[in-house]
Design a protein around this motif. Structure first.
Motif, short mmCIF file in Angstrom:
data_model
loop_
_atom_site.label_atom_id
_atom_site.label_comp_id
_atom_site.label_asym_id
_atom_site.label_seq_id
_atom_site.Cartn_x
_atom_site.Cartn_y
_atom_site.Cartn_z
N ILE A 1 6.89 -1.05 -1.25
CA ILE A 1 5.92 -0.27 -0.47
C ILE A 1 4.51 -0.56 -0.96
CG2 ILE A 1 5.20 2.09 0.06
CD1 ILE A 1 8.06 2.95 -0.07
N SER A 2 4.32 -0.85 -2.25
CA SER A 2 2.98 -1.13 -2.76
C SER A 2 2.41 -2.43 -2.19
CB SER A 2 3.01 -1.20 -4.30
OG SER A 2 3.91 -2.22 -4.72
N GLU A 3 3.25 -3.34 -1.72
CA GLU A 3 2.79 -4.61 -1.17
C GLU A 3 2.66 -4.57 0.35
OE1 GLU A 3 5.54 -7.50 -2.50
OE2 GLU A 3 5.08 -7.24 -4.65
N GLN A 4 3.07 -3.48 1.03
CA GLN A 4 2.99 -3.39 2.49
C GLN A 4 1.56 -3.08 2.91
OE1 GLN A 4 5.30 -3.93 4.76
NE2 GLN A 4 6.94 -4.39 3.25
N PRO A 5 1.08 -3.64 4.11
CA PRO A 5 -0.27 -3.31 4.62
C PRO A 5 -0.31 -1.88 5.16
CG PRO A 5 0.88 -4.71 6.17
CD PRO A 5 1.78 -4.64 4.98
N ASN A 6 -1.54 -1.43 5.39
CA ASN A 6 -1.68 -0.06 5.89
C ASN A 6 -1.13 0.12 7.29
OD1 ASN A 6 -2.93 0.54 3.46
ND2 ASN A 6 -5.00 0.22 4.27
N GLU A 7 -1.21 -0.89 8.16
CA GLU A 7 -0.71 -0.76 9.52
C GLU A 7 0.81 -0.55 9.53
OE1 GLU A 7 -2.61 -3.06 8.44
OE2 GLU A 7 -4.53 -2.80 9.49
N LEU B 1 2.44 1.04 7.21
CA LEU B 1 2.80 2.34 6.64
C LEU B 1 2.35 3.53 7.48
CD1 LEU B 1 1.98 1.62 2.88
CD2 LEU B 1 4.20 1.58 4.00
N PHE B 2 1.23 3.39 8.25
CA PHE B 2 0.66 4.50 9.03
C PHE B 2 0.59 4.10 10.49
CE2 PHE B 2 -1.16 4.50 4.75
CZ PHE B 2 -0.76 5.74 4.30
#
Length: 434
Positions: free
Chosen positions: A48-54, A56-57
């Motif tokens: 999850i720390s390597e995923q982009p903001n798009e 995740l939200f």
């Protein structure tokens, strides 16, 4: 990472190092970290720390517009009922019994006959009390009842004189007119024209009795009945119930001891024949008492089935009585009201008896106070003329009873005379002292 609870034996040093040592704690933390990394790779496709903001939200833009084509609706899973609802649901799969009395009306036939009766009465202009009051309030009114026969007048006592009939006006003028009538009316005076008052009667006449005369007559009747019962009791005790002896009984009593010798001789001849018959009877074997046999399994089963059927009938009868009790609410209410009235009547009776006991004479000594009753004479004891009437009772005894009734002296009875003989002294002499 969640911290697990260390388990294992701790009573030995090797077990303590294996489960609670620093090496074991480090191994558990590494295992938790690797398990968390595997969960993120399966759920998000990587850490999850390597995923982009798009990724995740997302931006919530509201519901779709009205004109947009409707997509396939997702089927929602049926909501699971709560556990408390499942507990409160009936567990029995047996359907409830059919109520055959649901369509019946209590006292239906009686109510139908009552409606037909008042319908026939309404055609004649007669209505029940509730409807008459309603019509009187609304001003409707009913058919007036025509009295049948002459008007009834209340019965008058014999001492009330009938009113004179009304005379015509001309007859009154003729009767009261003239100088003689006026002089006679003036000569009588106003005192003679007044109605007589209720003067006390010197002797009982046909008029109404005094207020306490009924109670006095009732007490006199009780005394007379008590005396008559005592006389009848004495007559029954002294009555000879046996009939006088007849001539045959007298002759039999006179010949009582003369015929005994002849009867004894006849009995001696018959005694020999009787001994032979007794020997034959003695040869009969003695009878033995039959013992009850043991019940079989079939008899026991039939008795048990009979008891079960009787118990089932009793339960069915009790259930039927409870069902019929629902249609007896009106009668039960009436019974309760009658019971309440009966209890009130008993309560009033107890209060009355308590007041009577409070006014009664108290028990001051060994004996109870006995009411002598009114001094009256019986019907056959009354003379033809009042001049020969003798007074009844004793004044001293009446005053003595009055003192006892007012709790001034205790009730007493007359001392019985006992003859006491003089004690005689006798000197007993024995033959040795001579």
């Amino acid at each position: 990472a969640s911290r697990r609870r260390s388990r294992g034996p701790r009573n030995r040093k090797k077990g303590w190092k294996r489960w609670s040592g620093p090496e074991a704690q480090l191994g558990r933390e590494i295992g938790d970290f690797l398990e968390d990394v595997g969960l993120q790779e399966r759920a998000a496709g990587g850490l999850i720390s390597e995923q982009p903001n798009e990724g995740l939200f997302f931006l919530d833009t509201g519901s779709a517009p009205k004109g947009a084509p409707k997509g396939r609706r997702l089927k929602r899973r049926p909501q699971k009922p709560l556990h408390v609802d499942l507990v409160l649901q009936p567990l029995s799969k047996v359907p409830p019994p059919k109520d055959i009395c649901a369509h019946q009306v209590p006292n239906g036939r009686k109510e139908r006959r009552r409606r037909e009766f008042w319908a026939r009465k309404a055609q004649k202009g007669i209505f029940p009390r509730g409807e008459r009051r309603l019509r009187a309030r609304l001003g409707l009114g009913g058919a007036p009842k025509t009295p049948r026969g002459p008007p009834k007048t209340p019965p008058q006592p014999p001492w009330v004189l009938p009113e004179p009939p009304e005379l015509p006006r001309g007859a009154e003028e003729e009767e009261g007119g003239g100088e003689g009538g006026a002089e006679a009316e003036g000569h009588r005076g106003a005192a003679l024209r007044e109605a007589p008052g209720a003067a006390p009667a010197a002797f009982p006449g046909p008029g109404p009795a005094a207020p306490g005369a009924g109670a006095l007559l009732r007490r006199a009747l009780q005394v007379e009945l008590r005396r008559r019962r005592e006389e009848e009791k004495v007559e029954r005790r002294l009555k000879v119930t046996e009939a006088p002896p007849s001539e045959e009984a007298v002759l039999q009593e006179q010949l009582q001891g003369l015929l005994e010798e002849e009867e004894e001789g006849d009995e001696g001849d018959e005694g020999d024949e009787g001994d032979e018959g007794d020997e034959e009877e003695a040869e009969e074997p003695p009878r033995t008492r039959e013992q009850p046999q043991r019940k079989t399994q079939r008899q026991r089963r039939r008795e048990r089935e009979h008891r079960d059927r009787a118990a089932a009938r009793a339960r069915a009868r009790l259930a039927q009585q409870r069902l019929q009790g629902l249609f007896q609410l009106r009668s039960l209410g009436r019974a309760l009201r009658l019971r309440e009235l009966q209890l009130q009547r008993r309560r009033r009776e107890r209060e009355r008896l308590r007041e009577l006991r409070a006014r009664e004479p108290k028990r001051l000594g060994r004996l109870r106070y006995e009411d002598p009753g009114p001094e009256v004479q019986l019907s056959e004891e009354l003379p033809e003329s009042l001049r020969r009437l003798r007074p009844e009772g004793n004044v001293l005894r009446d005053r003595f009873k009055s003192l006892q009734r007012r709790n001034m002296i205790e009730p007493r009875e007359r001392a019985k005379f006992r003859r006491r003989y003089r004690v005689k002294l006798v000197e007993k002499r024995s033959f040795r002292s001579i």
